[in-house]
Write an enzyme that holds these catalytic residues in place. Structure first.
Site, PDB file in Angstrom:
ATOM      1  N   LYS A   1       5.140   9.959   8.284  1.00 32.30           N
ATOM      2  CA  LYS A   1       4.960   9.492   9.669  1.00 32.30           C
ATOM      3  C   LYS A   1       5.993  10.075  10.649  1.00 32.30           C
ATOM      4  O   LYS A   1       5.827  11.193  11.107  1.00 32.30           O
ATOM      5  CB  LYS A   1       4.929   7.968   9.702  1.00 32.30           C
ATOM      6  CG  LYS A   1       3.753   7.416   8.838  1.00 32.30           C
ATOM      7  CD  LYS A   1       3.392   6.017   9.178  1.00 32.30           C
ATOM      8  CE  LYS A   1       2.384   5.431   8.196  1.00 32.30           C
ATOM      9  NZ  LYS A   1       1.019   5.373   8.650  1.00 32.30           N
TER      10      LYS A   1
ATOM     11  N   TYR B   1       0.860  -1.189   0.000  1.00 29.42           N
ATOM     12  CA  TYR B   1       0.000   0.000   0.000  1.00 29.42           C
ATOM     13  C   TYR B   1       0.888   1.227   0.000  1.00 29.42           C
ATOM     14  O   TYR B   1       1.824   1.339   0.795  1.00 29.42           O
ATOM     15  CB  TYR B   1      -0.886  -0.002   1.255  1.00 29.42           C
ATOM     16  CG  TYR B   1      -1.807   1.192   1.360  1.00 29.42           C
ATOM     17  CD1 TYR B   1      -2.934   1.294   0.551  1.00 29.42           C
ATOM     18  CD2 TYR B   1      -1.556   2.209   2.275  1.00 29.42           C
ATOM     19  CE1 TYR B   1      -3.784   2.391   0.650  1.00 29.42           C
ATOM     20  CE2 TYR B   1      -2.400   3.301   2.388  1.00 29.42           C
ATOM     21  CZ  TYR B   1      -3.511   3.388   1.575  1.00 29.42           C
ATOM     22  OH  TYR B   1      -4.343   4.470   1.677  1.00 29.42           O
TER      23      TYR B   1
ATOM     24  N   ASP C   1       9.426   2.818  -0.614  1.00 30.06           N
ATOM     25  CA  ASP C   1       8.430   3.507   0.202  1.00 30.06           C
ATOM     26  C   ASP C   1       8.752   3.209   1.665  1.00 30.06           C
ATOM     27  O   ASP C   1       8.375   2.163   2.195  1.00 30.06           O
ATOM     28  CB  ASP C   1       7.036   3.021  -0.179  1.00 30.06           C
ATOM     29  CG  ASP C   1       5.949   3.703   0.642  1.00 30.06           C
ATOM     30  OD1 ASP C   1       6.292   4.387   1.630  1.00 30.06           O
ATOM     31  OD2 ASP C   1       4.767   3.541   0.300  1.00 30.06           O
TER      32      ASP C   1
HETATM   33  N1  HOZ Z   1      -3.525   3.159   6.056  1.00 33.39           N
HETATM   34  C1  HOZ Z   1      -3.035   3.569   7.322  1.00 33.39           C
HETATM   35  C2  HOZ Z   1      -2.169   2.539   7.947  1.00 33.39           C
HETATM   36  N2  HOZ Z   1      -1.516   1.658   7.103  1.00 33.39           N
HETATM   37  C3  HOZ Z   1      -4.154   3.877   8.246  1.00 33.39           C
HETATM   38  C4  HOZ Z   1      -4.358   5.304   8.373  1.00 33.39           C
HETATM   39  C5  HOZ Z   1      -5.414   5.677   9.396  1.00 33.39           C
HETATM   40  O1  HOZ Z   1      -6.495   5.090   9.381  1.00 33.39           O
HETATM   41  O2  HOZ Z   1      -5.171   6.555  10.193  1.00 33.39           O
END
Ligand code: HOZ
Length: 442
Positions: A271, A148, A243
């Site tokens: 992050k 992802y 990534d």
């Molecule tokens: N896709 C995010 C973690 N892999 C989650 C983001 C969120 O829901 O804050």
């Protein structure tokens, strides 16, 4: 599913949210579809703990999905934000903080020579791909099933994270013509990638990869896999985009590229570099980054890019985590040690209770799958879908919440340990895991 009065206020808030926010959440995994029941609404966090709106306290292993390397509300981060906020929250003009953070990122990340800050991981990956296309003059990109990289159109193909949790097909709204430029192949299968390159090699601008596939659970690269991708891409004039939004500053000070000696052309970050404030970055070799406007012709911009609050929080986080007097353990190393103890403890509890788990950990990150059978191994998304026991995880998740431990509400997400997690937190967590495994075993 265990949803009792213990969560009464969360349930009421979720009902209210659903009438004004689609699905009641601003990011799908938060809706708890992967574990059933109602999402927990949080009101505060301090160190390793979060408190929900019903007054329940939890040891937190989600940590805002990774950014909070120092834990919640670390004094150094709060002070940096407060001092900067008093001077101004945004100027839409350069500040010294951006250069300072870029210099620090370059010093830590071996593959990085220049950095462009944006506001999210999605923006970082989207811009990195535009850059790769601009630089190579090619259109196709390769991603791996179950990886992802945010929700830009061309990356919502065989995606992990919320897409995997909800079991969604590729999203409607993505033009077929856009998706057609994205080629997908299974993670950890170098032969399949090589075959793809035999067919399309000279038209592929970039391969984008999570060095640890941490949005389909926590799947480590097989030995030699990332190095193989590096060689494959280099031999075809294709850029390798790592990534490291999730793994950057969490697996090692230099991310996976520093840990495993892989030299990507472009790196995506996010992050931790914002210390809990919205941020992203794409970064890489000077010659490639010079394609970005105004140095070069590839356009990308943003009103809040390089926002001073996020820069200040990121600087405070990285300095506090990695600066340690000679011979002393850094806060990062301490957190990584706790993550190791936790992961080792989970491995041995799996053996003791007979509940088959696949456990992984690197640095301050960890993850575990509940497997349908002992002895199977998950190396890619197809195997994850085949072997993961979602029903058992759901039971386990709620049993952990009742015992005051908050894990990701989906097996397709990673876990995170912070510098604020102490030995007592880890011991309490392992006791809770033992009980919850027995409860989930039934
Ligand atoms: N896709 C995010 C973690 N892999 C989650 C983001 C969120 O829901 O804050």
């Amino acid at each position: 599913m265990t949803v009792t009065d213990r969560y009464a206020r969360s349930k009421a808030l979720f009902a209210a949210a659903q009438s004004v926010i689609p699905g009641g959440v601003n990011s799908p995994v938060r809706a708890f579809r992967g574990v059933g029941g109602t999402p927990i609404f949080f009101s505060r966090g301090s160190g390793s703990h979060v408190e929900d709106v019903d007054g329940n306290s939890y040891i937190d292993y989600v940590l805002s999905w990774g950014p909070l390397l120092l834990g919640h509300a670390h004094p150094a981060v709060l002070q940096a934000i407060a001092e900067q906020a008093a001077r101004g929250t945004s100027f839409g003009a350069p500040t010294e903080l951006e250069t300072e953070l870029a210099e620090l990122v370059i010093a830590l990340m071996p593959g990085v020579e220049q950095v462009r800050f944006v506001n999210s991981g999605t923006e970082a990956t989207m811009s990195a791909l535009r850059l790769a296309r601009a630089y190579t003059g090619r259109e196709k990109i390769v991603k791996f099933s179950g990886c992802y990289h945010g929700h830009a159109d061309m990356l919502l193909v065989q995606a992990g994270s919320g897409v995997a949790t909800l079991g969604l097909p590729d999203s409607p709204g993505v033009p077929a013509s856009t998706a057609a430029s994205t080629l997908t192949v299974e993670y950890n299968d170098l032969d399949a990638a090589a075959e793809l390159f035999r067919q399309h090699g000279d038209t592929i601008a970039a391969v984008i990869v999570e060095p640890i596939a941490a949005n389909m659970g926590f799947v480590l690269p097989e030995p030699g896999y990332l190095q193989g991708l590096r060689e494959l891409t280099r031999s075809h004039g294709t850029l390798l985009i790592m990534d490291e939004v999730m793994t950057g500053f969490r697996t090692s000070p230099g991310g996976c590229q520093g840990l495993w000696g892989i030299d990507p052309d472009i790196t995506c970050l996010g992050k931790v570099i914002g210390g809990g404030l919205p941020v992203g970055a794409y970064a890489g070799k000077r010659a490639i980054m010079q394609t970005v406007a105004p140095a070069g012709p590839m356009y990308q911009a943003g009103t809040l890019s390089g926002n001073p609050l996020a820069m200040a929080a990121g600087l405070a986080t990285l300095r506090t985590a990695f600066d340690a007097p000679e011979g002393e353990t850094s806060l990062f190393q301490r957190a990584a040690g706790r993550a190791q103890t936790l992961a080792d403890g989970i491995r041995s509890l799996s053996e003791q209770t007979g509940v088959p788990l696949q456990v992984g950990n690197v640095g301050t990150m960890f993850g575990f799958y509940f497997l349908k059978e002992a002895g199977v191994k998950v190396r890619n998304y197809a195997e994850a879908k085949q072997w993961v026991d979602a029903a058992r995880y759901a039971k386990f998740f709620w049993a952990m919440c009742e015992r005051g431990v908050y894990l990701a509400p989906s097996q397709f997400e990673a876990g995170f340990v912070s510098a604020a997690h102490d030995t007592v937190d880890i011991a309490v967590t392992l006791t809770a895991i033992r009980e919850a495994l027995l409860a989930a075993r039934g």
